[in-house]
Design a protein around this motif. Structure first.
Motif, PDB file in Angstrom:
ATOM      1  N   ASN A 177       0.834  -1.204   0.000  1.00  0.00           N
ATOM      2  CA  ASN A 177       0.000   0.000   0.000  1.00  0.00           C
ATOM      3  C   ASN A 177       0.870   1.256   0.000  1.00  0.00           C
ATOM      4  OD1 ASN A 177      -2.519  -1.250  -0.018  1.00  0.00           O
ATOM      5  ND2 ASN A 177      -2.673  -1.343   2.196  1.00  0.00           N
ATOM      6  N   SER A 178       1.905   1.247   0.829  1.00  0.00           N
ATOM      7  CA  SER A 178       2.801   2.405   0.913  1.00  0.00           C
ATOM      8  C   SER A 178       3.560   2.595  -0.380  1.00  0.00           C
ATOM      9  CB  SER A 178       3.828   2.215   2.032  1.00  0.00           C
ATOM     10  OG  SER A 178       3.210   2.105   3.271  1.00  0.00           O
TER      11      SER A 178
ATOM     12  N   VAL B 268       1.600   4.278  -3.264  1.00  0.00           N
ATOM     13  CA  VAL B 268       1.488   5.735  -3.166  1.00  0.00           C
ATOM     14  C   VAL B 268       2.843   6.382  -3.430  1.00  0.00           C
ATOM     15  CG1 VAL B 268       0.656   7.643  -1.764  1.00  0.00           C
ATOM     16  CG2 VAL B 268      -0.234   5.364  -1.360  1.00  0.00           C
TER      17      VAL B 268
ATOM     18  N   LEU C  55       4.111   9.473  -5.819  1.00  0.00           N
ATOM     19  CA  LEU C  55       4.713  10.680  -5.244  1.00  0.00           C
ATOM     20  C   LEU C  55       6.064  10.968  -5.870  1.00  0.00           C
ATOM     21  CD1 LEU C  55       4.122  10.452  -1.371  1.00  0.00           C
ATOM     22  CD2 LEU C  55       2.952  11.911  -3.017  1.00  0.00           C
TER      23      LEU C  55
ATOM     24  N   THR D 110       1.755   3.877   5.920  1.00  0.00           N
ATOM     25  CA  THR D 110       0.781   3.987   4.823  1.00  0.00           C
ATOM     26  C   THR D 110      -0.100   5.204   5.022  1.00  0.00           C
ATOM     27  OG1 THR D 110       0.722   1.580   4.607  1.00  0.00           O
ATOM     28  CG2 THR D 110      -1.053   2.796   3.563  1.00  0.00           C
TER      29      THR D 110
ATOM     30  N   ARG E  27      -0.271   8.477   2.526  1.00  0.00           N
ATOM     31  CA  ARG E  27      -1.542   8.862   1.883  1.00  0.00           C
ATOM     32  C   ARG E  27      -1.918  10.284   2.260  1.00  0.00           C
ATOM     33  NH1 ARG E  27      -4.865   3.143   2.810  1.00  0.00           N
ATOM     34  NH2 ARG E  27      -3.946   2.048   1.022  1.00  0.00           N
TER      35      ARG E  27
ATOM     36  N   LYS F 198      -0.079  12.610   0.011  1.00  0.00           N
ATOM     37  CA  LYS F 198      -0.690  12.685  -1.331  1.00  0.00           C
ATOM     38  C   LYS F 198      -1.916  13.588  -1.282  1.00  0.00           C
ATOM     39  CE  LYS F 198      -1.745  11.288  -5.623  1.00  0.00           C
ATOM     40  NZ  LYS F 198      -3.035  11.898  -5.868  1.00  0.00           N
ATOM     41  N   LYS F 199      -2.718  13.404  -0.236  1.00  0.00           N
ATOM     42  CA  LYS F 199      -3.931  14.233  -0.083  1.00  0.00           C
ATOM     43  C   LYS F 199      -3.520  15.688   0.070  1.00  0.00           C
ATOM     44  CE  LYS F 199      -8.028  12.052   1.895  1.00  0.00           C
ATOM     45  NZ  LYS F 199      -7.874  10.632   1.730  1.00  0.00           N
TER      46      LYS F 199
ATOM     47  N   ARG G 171      -9.374   5.863  -5.596  1.00  0.00           N
ATOM     48  CA  ARG G 171      -8.059   6.445  -5.901  1.00  0.00           C
ATOM     49  C   ARG G 171      -7.649   7.430  -4.815  1.00  0.00           C
ATOM     50  NH1 ARG G 171      -8.226   7.321 -12.531  1.00  0.00           N
ATOM     51  NH2 ARG G 171      -7.780   5.134 -13.022  1.00  0.00           N
TER      52      ARG G 171
ATOM     53  N   GLY H 158      -4.669   6.656  -2.390  1.00  0.00           N
ATOM     54  CA  GLY H 158      -3.572   7.592  -2.643  1.00  0.00           C
ATOM     55  C   GLY H 158      -2.854   7.417  -3.955  1.00  0.00           C
ATOM     56  N   ASP H 159      -3.534   6.860  -4.954  1.00  0.00           N
ATOM     57  CA  ASP H 159      -2.844   6.673  -6.227  1.00  0.00           C
ATOM     58  C   ASP H 159      -3.811   6.841  -7.388  1.00  0.00           C
ATOM     59  OD1 ASP H 159      -1.479   3.997  -8.134  1.00  0.00           O
ATOM     60  OD2 ASP H 159      -0.661   5.998  -7.912  1.00  0.00           O
TER      61      ASP H 159
END
Lengths: 465, 117, 428
Positions: A317-318, A321, A325, A382, A386, A389-390, C143, C147-148
């Protein structure tokens, strides 16, 4: 499939009897017989450490040196150094490391070295023990070398402004170049002949010493990969002819200080030199270490699979993302270091590349609830990634989250690697591993002979001088 | 001499990304490629191609090509700021110097969006 | 299975939440090759549990031109036949690199769930927050949460949730080639969506020879001028279907290809922005990606403008209903306004002309219609993982060449006889 029905106690007995039947190797070294063994190496992963300690992990694993432990500032301040032969401190924020260790940590470190331990300092780790009057650094003062990149008047920066200098009280430490530079080893004892190769410089010190015999390697030239952050002439004056690596005795022990990152996995000749030097100067008295399985919970079968799956889930999961990034122009200044998004992947890939072999181990050894702690920490990683990213999508500030994230990445990586190497050591026939790194001690002083290392990733092969 | 990209000819098929990934890994994979069609704006259909070169990051956008020196800060408002060293873990383009036919991205691009300058 | 595979099959039981994993046996690949050959085999093995089987072709995700295909195999709730739906755009490749070669989804969950497939991990997650969302909102949600932006999402909209026979499982924001009502099947299983993301690696048995052959193929394709035809209108004309060029031209923004497919079979039109705009638009939803020729043809013949056709198909994609069926049935009713057509969605029922005529999706029956030659072509495409429309255009991709490549990639030998047998099993 039958192996899974063996009792754990039977497996432990089997491994212990294998070890007992192997007498320590007796080799000729320095004209004397000496016992040979795998060093117990502590790698600093605490406050102030960046990501480059992972490079030490990589090269030690290739050499078969699985007896690794990962030490934070809390470990160094306590008595953990009594249990290691070698302490490796790689790159990061020297001031943060010094502050985190404090006077107690400095005292422990001094005791460790004077008793016979070997200190390997690379980049930030090289600056740490140098004589200094600056706050926090003044607790150390182990090595009377001077750095040549200290200035009261900052020169003009030609690029990478955020990485070009660090404040040093009322002065500045500036970094004249980055990337690969050419170094030449001195050919002084214990290493017989001079050799020239390249190693990457990312802010480490160029040094001068009063005793020429302390110099193990010198900066001799730039390469076509060298990135100049200052005027070329100034870079030449600052680096060329000055010490890239110095070796200092303190009590019964030694310090090896590396300006460039000789532990960077892409520079095999530099890796071999570092390993050679380490094997030469590491203490020959055994640092008492327990069997890896003592006091541990042993996970097997479905419990082992569940643990690995839960960890792998969060790692994946990490990683997903982080891969996105990587394309974004985000960077953060944390302390005095600049961190890019790509550095997140450095940590995650270092763990991911080991998952497959980790999955194949019959048994996993964990202390107390380390497995649960690892999964929880990975989950926090994770969540933090995230959030970044947000934050990017919403044009919000992400510095606080990034600071937390890199802290978590260090913790998660150190925790996973502790379990990984403990389990690897448990499964490894010590004689087999010993045979791989036996060769450097066969050399007589002053002679470089043929050296072969066979690492598990096969990238360190031969070095012939 | 280097890679030229015409983003207006690109149909975002990712053949270049896979070909470069193969060049890096001797297997089919996408994580190591130094040329990447940017696909993150799917609903807006905004597609470009990013290429990591030795010293610079090339962003071939539909509206034009942007070249930023890696390590040097550009406009902080703009994307693809090379001072942040995007694509840190990826090797820079070596023009497939060990391949007789030259860059594999050019070989496999079906529309001629990629060429040698 | 060492080469061109992840060597993993997952069996997901939605009743119990159990997930088991098996290795992909080389004997199975020798026997059934890949793609629909194996998905059909796995379907038959688990038929009692009414499974949906996801898979990819043997050559999917390689440098073979057009190797984009994923496959979804299940019993169509509308026709009762075991059917195969091609998963194109970037969904096929994501599945190939996800760490699983095949996934069997059995039974039904007792509340809404979604599958998250990533790097060899398969999670069944709660979809309570997603149920009721249209496919665009569902895709955005996943998404955003994960986070993708590159996660591929196969989702159902309200059509699937309400068990419409015309419900389609979509790919991200767009219409798929599902004409078999798999959207309804997913809805019945309480399966809102399948999210896929993978960063895997495929080893190749003879990499240099394999890639050299692929390079020769693409060179031949370029020299034969096949790649001059780009976009849905050009493909439609090339295969002998309706000329959509002039009708779509004023709205055309860009042609988009499925993964590694030399001809872009999709076209993005801007309905709410200047299509000539080169910079990134500030409009959040400026238009729609056209992926299916048949509804376009039907809507054009019904007298809709290209813009209105785009708006209708966008509404279909969001609602998760088969656009070709909507176009056909709306034309019969004489409806021409997007708003009026959208109002019919909840109650729309067939029969639809092309339903059940083949086990393969009629989405690719462009020009020649459904016949024995077409079915064989489709079978080869679905087994080896090639874009089913592109494969009809690519005369360079002979069966012999493809079998050679399969051998070079896997160190296994695949004969014409085996291929014939597998095709026979699929069509039986």
């Amino acid at each position: 499939m039958g192996i899974f029905w063996l009792k754990i106690s039977e497996i432990k007995t089997q491994i212990r009897s294998n070890r007992a039947s192997q007498q320590p190797k007796k080799m000729e070294s320095r004209g004397q017989e000496t016992e040979f063994r795998i060093p117990k190496i502590g790698i600093y992963t605490g406050k102030g450490a960046s990501h480059s300690w992972l490079w030490f992990v990589e090269i030690f694993e290739r050499l078969g040196f699985y007896n690794l432990c990962f030490l934070t500032e809390f470990d160094l301040v306590s008595d953990s150094l009594e249990k290691v032969d070698v302490l490796a401190v790689s790159g990061g924020d020297t001031f943060a490391i010094a502050e985190a260790l404090g006077p107690q940590g400095a005292r422990q470190l001094k005791t460790f070295i004077t008793r016979g331990g070997l200190y390997l300092g690379s980049c930030a780790g090289a600056y740490l023990p140098l004589n200094s009057s600056k706050e926090h650094l003044n607790h150390f003062n182990f090595v009377p070398a001077k750095i040549t990149n200290l200035t009261k008047t900052l020169p003009e920066a030609h690029g990478m402004r955020e990485k070009f200098c660090t404040c040093y009280g009322c002065s500045f430490i500036f970094h004249a170049v980055r990337e690969a530079v050419e170094v030449t080893t001195s050919g002084l004892p214990p290493f017989g002949e001079s050799a020239t190769f390249t190693a990457p410089l990312y802010g480490g010190p160029p040094m001068t010493v009063t005793n020429p015999a302390s110099v193990m390697a010198t900066y001799t030239a730039f390469t076509d990969k060298t990135l100049f952050l200052v005027d070329r002439k100034l870079a030449e004056n600052t680096l060329l002819g000055n010490a890239a690596v110095i070796r200092e005795k303190m009590g019964h022990g030694h310090l090896h200080l590396y300006g460039p990152h000789f532990e960077h996995p892409h520079f095999s000749k530099a890796n071999l030199f570092l390993a050679d030097a380490m094997m030469w100067d590491m203490p020959h008295q055994t640092a008492q270490t327990a069997n890896p399985e003592d006091g541990m919970n042993i996970l097997s079968g479905s419990e082992k699979q569940r643990f690995i799956r839960d960890f792998k889930r969060e790692l994946s999961n990490s990683r997903i993302v982080a891969a996105g990034l990587e394309m974004l122009p985000l960077k953060w200044t944390i302390g005095s270091k600049v961190y890019e998004t790509g550095k997140i992947r450095v940590f995650l890939e270092a763990l991911w590349q080991r998952i497959r072999s980790f999955e194949k181990e019959r048994l996993i050894l964990v202390r107390a609830d380390q497995n649960d702690l690892l999964v929880q920490t990975a989950l926090h990683v994770t969540k933090s990634i995230r959030q970044i990213k947000k934050g990017w999508d919403q044009k919000a500030d992400t510095l606080k989250t990034a600071t937390l994230l890199f802290n978590l990445l260090n913790k998660t990586s150190a925790l996973f690697l502790e379990i990984y190497f403990r389990s690897k050591l448990f499964h490894t026939d010590s004689a087999e591993v010993g045979a791989r790194c036996i060769v450097p001690l066969l050399r007589r002083p002053g002679q470089f002979g043929k050296i072969e290392y066979e690492g598990s990733y096969g990238q360190i092969k031969k070095m012939v001088a | 001499m280097g890679i030229q990209i015409d983003a207006l000819k690109c149909i975002a098929c990712m053949a270049c990304e896979l070909a470069c990934g193969y060049h890096r890994d001797d297997a089919f994979a996408l994580l190591s490629s130094c040329i990447v069609p940017y696909r993150g704006r799917e609903k807006k259909n905004y597609v470009g191609v990013i290429l990591k070169e030795e010293d610079s990051l090339v962003a071939a956008r539909p509206e034009g090509v942007e070249i930023n020196r890696i390590g040097e800060e550009q406009d902080p408002e703009k994307e693809a700021d090379a001072s942040a060293k995007p694509m840190l873990l990826r090797e820079s383009c070596d023009l497939c110097d060990d391949v007789d036919e030259g860059p594999l991205c050019i070989t496999f691009c079906p529309t001629g969006a990629i060429s040698m300058a | 299975m060492e080469y061109l595979a992840s060597d993993k099959i997952a069996i997901v039981d939605l009743n119990t939440g159990d997930i088991t994993e098996d290795e992909l046996d080389e004997d199975l690949v020798l026997d059934k090759i890949g793609g629909a050959g194996i998905t059909k085999h796995l379907y038959d093995q688990h038929a009692a549990d009414n499974p949906i089987v996801l898979g990819t072709g043997l050559l999917t995700g390689t440098l073979v031109p057009g190797s984009s295909l994923g496959i979804m195999t299940a019993k169509s709730p509308s026709t009762g036949k075991v059917s195969h739906v091609p998963l194109n755009l970037d969904a096929g490749i994501e599945l190939k690199y996800s760490g699983f070669d095949y996934i069997v989804i059995k039974g039904s969950a007792d509340k809404p769930v979604y599958l998250w497939i990533h790097d060899g991990i398969l999670d069944i997650n709660d979809a309570g927050d997603l149920w009721g969302k249209d496919t665009w909102a569902a895709t955005d949600h996943i998404r955003d949460e994960m986070g993708d932006d590159l996660i591929q999402v196969l989702s159902i909209g309200q059509a699937g949730e309400k068990a419409s026979d015309l419900a389609q499982i979509g790919i991200n924001y767009w219409q798929s080639a599902d004409r078999s009502g798999f959207g309804k099947l997913c809805g019945e299983k309480n399966l809102k969506l399948i999210a896929i993301r993978g960063m895997g690696l495929l080893e190749i048995s003879e990499p240099e020879a394999f890639v050299e052959d692929c390079a020769e193929l693409i060179a031949a394709i370029r020299s034969n001028n096949t790649t001059q035809k780009q976009g849905i209108a050009a493909v439609s004309t090339a295969l002998g279907e309706e000329d959509l060029g002039d009708w779509l031209a004023p709205l055309t923004h860009r042609h988009m290809a499925c993964f590694n497919t030399p001809v872009a079979t999709n076209t993005f039109i801007f309905t709410d922005e200047d299509p000539a705009l080169l910079e990134e638009t500030t409009v959040t939803e400026p238009g729609f990606l056209l992926t299916d020729i048949f509804p376009l043809v039907a809507l054009k013949k019904a007298g809709l403008s290209a813009k209105d056709a785009g708006l209708v198909l966008k509404a279909c994609a969001k609602y998760g209903i088969d656009g070709a069926a909507v176009a056909e049935l709306s034309a019969k009713s004489g409806l021409t306004s997007p708003e009026e057509i959208e109002k019919t969605f909840p109650d729309l029922k067939g029969p639809v002309e092309s339903a059940g005529k083949s086990v393969f999706s009629p989405w690719a029956a462009v020009g020649q219609g459904i016949n024995a030659d077409w079915e064989r072509q489709q079978a080869v495409a679905y087994i080896l993982g090639l874009h089913p429309i592109w494969y009809q255009m690519a005369t360079e991709l002979t069966e012999e060449k493809l079998l050679d490549l399969a051998g070079l990639g896997t160190e296994m030998e695949f004969t014409r006889e085996t291929l014939d047998e597998v095709i026979g099993d699929i069509l039986a």
